[in-house]
Design a protein around this motif. Structure first.
Motif, PDB file in Angstrom:
ATOM      1  N   GLY A  38     -44.762  92.495  64.674  1.00 57.42           N
ATOM      2  CA  GLY A  38     -45.269  91.140  64.575  1.00 57.42           C
ATOM      3  C   GLY A  38     -45.153  90.485  63.216  1.00 57.42           C
ATOM      4  O   GLY A  38     -45.854  89.508  62.938  1.00 57.42           O
ATOM      5  N   ASP A  79     -43.562  88.309  72.624  1.00 58.54           N
ATOM      6  CA  ASP A  79     -44.499  88.876  73.589  1.00 58.54           C
ATOM      7  C   ASP A  79     -43.666  89.530  74.684  1.00 58.54           C
ATOM      8  O   ASP A  79     -42.943  88.840  75.409  1.00 58.54           O
ATOM      9  CB  ASP A  79     -45.384  87.776  74.181  1.00 58.54           C
ATOM     10  N   ASN A  90     -44.278  90.570  77.541  1.00 59.99           N
ATOM     11  CA  ASN A  90     -44.546  90.090  78.896  1.00 59.99           C
ATOM     12  C   ASN A  90     -43.952  88.704  79.138  1.00 59.99           C
ATOM     13  O   ASN A  90     -43.827  88.270  80.284  1.00 59.99           O
ATOM     14  CB  ASN A  90     -46.054  90.046  79.156  1.00 59.99           C
ATOM     15  N   TYR A  91     -43.617  88.029  78.063  1.00 55.18           N
ATOM     16  CA  TYR A  91     -42.999  86.699  78.133  1.00 55.18           C
ATOM     17  C   TYR A  91     -41.787  86.702  77.198  1.00 55.18           C
ATOM     18  O   TYR A  91     -41.676  85.888  76.282  1.00 55.18           O
ATOM     19  CB  TYR A  91     -44.003  85.623  77.724  1.00 55.18           C
ATOM     20  N   THR A 115     -40.871  83.322  74.839  1.00 49.77           N
ATOM     21  CA  THR A 115     -41.299  83.380  73.438  1.00 49.77           C
ATOM     22  C   THR A 115     -40.096  83.358  72.495  1.00 49.77           C
ATOM     23  O   THR A 115     -40.150  82.749  71.424  1.00 49.77           O
ATOM     24  CB  THR A 115     -42.150  84.632  73.163  1.00 49.77           C
ATOM     25  N   PRO A 137     -48.155  83.456  77.039  1.00 51.03           N
ATOM     26  CA  PRO A 137     -47.794  84.425  76.008  1.00 51.03           C
ATOM     27  C   PRO A 137     -48.821  84.500  74.897  1.00 51.03           C
ATOM     28  O   PRO A 137     -49.503  83.526  74.587  1.00 51.03           O
ATOM     29  CB  PRO A 137     -46.444  83.902  75.490  1.00 51.03           C
ATOM     30  N   THR A 138     -48.892  85.684  74.297  1.00 52.38           N
ATOM     31  CA  THR A 138     -49.801  85.912  73.177  1.00 52.38           C
ATOM     32  C   THR A 138     -49.144  85.475  71.890  1.00 52.38           C
ATOM     33  O   THR A 138     -47.990  85.809  71.619  1.00 52.38           O
ATOM     34  CB  THR A 138     -50.160  87.404  73.070  1.00 52.38           C
ATOM     35  N   GLU A 139     -49.870  84.727  71.077  1.00 49.74           N
ATOM     36  CA  GLU A 139     -49.343  84.291  69.790  1.00 49.74           C
ATOM     37  C   GLU A 139     -49.553  85.386  68.762  1.00 49.74           C
ATOM     38  O   GLU A 139     -50.637  85.926  68.626  1.00 49.74           O
ATOM     39  CB  GLU A 139     -50.063  83.019  69.316  1.00 49.74           C
ATOM     40  N   ASN A 140     -48.478  85.708  68.007  1.00 50.78           N
ATOM     41  CA  ASN A 140     -48.596  86.701  66.942  1.00 50.78           C
ATOM     42  C   ASN A 140     -49.113  86.053  65.673  1.00 50.78           C
ATOM     43  O   ASN A 140     -48.800  84.929  65.391  1.00 50.78           O
ATOM     44  CB  ASN A 140     -47.228  87.338  66.657  1.00 50.78           C
TER      45      ASN A 140
END
Length: 256
Positions: free
Chosen positions: A133, A144, A146-147, A151, A253-256
């Motif tokens: 990250g 991410d 999963n996305y 992303t 999506p998760t933001e890093n």
């Protein structure tokens, strides 16, 4: 002890051959599935927003591998560290075992060294961003798994560095491809497989074809992410995440 009796000097031929082979197996061969998988964003299942479903399926497969971290450490990172360290040493010392073929002073040798340095920096940043990250001031994508497609595409299209991020990736990928393809050519000389000028020319044509194919795959992947519809890609990824894990959050999506 004089420098002529150093460990590297005493084992120079062995270290040189290990350096040569490590650039092909596993590092170089990894480029084939890696760039092919990434380019699937264009040639994958056309019913799922380009190749989003195909690309996400491959990313899921990789991240579901047992002992993935150990595979990465011993199958990629350690060989890369060895190849890079010895490559820098050989480049800075100017030593080569191909002087018989008048290779050291030509353009290929210069480009091989330059592409090696560029590829080294790029690979380090690529791994650090995707696995840990590290964004390097927003230059590298917040990935991410999963996305995966959305992303990556979001970064290339709307990241802090704008389209320059895609250009940076293009330069890094092309440097890695050239370094591998040209390294295949020099490896044959190192191992004494192409002694004659004719053999070197024929093998050079084969290596050029390999490099062109990998370069095309890399360019296809970068263009695919650069022009991908991020919103539609995320929709496909949410559906796949729900199918994979019905209890998983579909918030995005998760933001890093």
């Amino acid at each position: 002890m004089s420098s002529s009796n150093s460990f590297i000097d005493r084992h120079y031929l062995v270290l040189r051959r290990l350096h040569s082979i490590s650039g092909i197996v596993p590092i170089g061969l990894f480029l084939f599935p890696h760039l092919t998988t990434n380019s699937s964003i264009v040639w994958g299942d056309a019913t799922k927003v380009g190749g989003v479903a195909t690309f996400q399926h491959e990313v899921n497969f990789i991240h579901d591998l047992p002992a993935l971290f150990l595979i990465e450490v011993f199958g990629l990172w350690l060989p890369i560290i060895y190849h890079a360290a010895m490559g820098v040493y050989f480049a800075r010392s100017g030593r080569t075992n191909t002087s018989r073929y008048a290779y050291q002073g030509n353009v290929r040798y210069t480009l091989q060294r330059a592409s090696g340095y560029i590829a080294l920096v790029f690979i380090f940043m690529h791994v650090a961003s995707l696995r840990f990250g590290v964004s390097f001031g927003g230059l590298m994508p917040g990935f991410d798994p999963n996305y995966a497609a959305s992303t990556t595409a979001e970064h290339f299209q709307n990241g802090l560095w704008g389209r320059f991020a895609a250009v940076f990736y293009l330069v890094g990928v092309m440097a890695a491809v050239y370094h591998f393809a040209n390294g295949l050519w020099t490896a044959a000389i190192t191992w004494g497989l192409t002694v004659t000028t004719t053999a070197q020319h024929r093998w050079g044509m084969a290596c050029a074809a390999i490099g062109a194919g990998l370069a095309a795959a890399g360019l296809t992947a970068i263009l695919g992410f650069t022009f991908l519809d991020v919103g539609e890609a995320e929709t496909v990824e949410k559906e796949m995440l729900q199918m994979k894990s019905p209890t998983a959050s579909a918030s995005g999506p998760t933001e890093n």
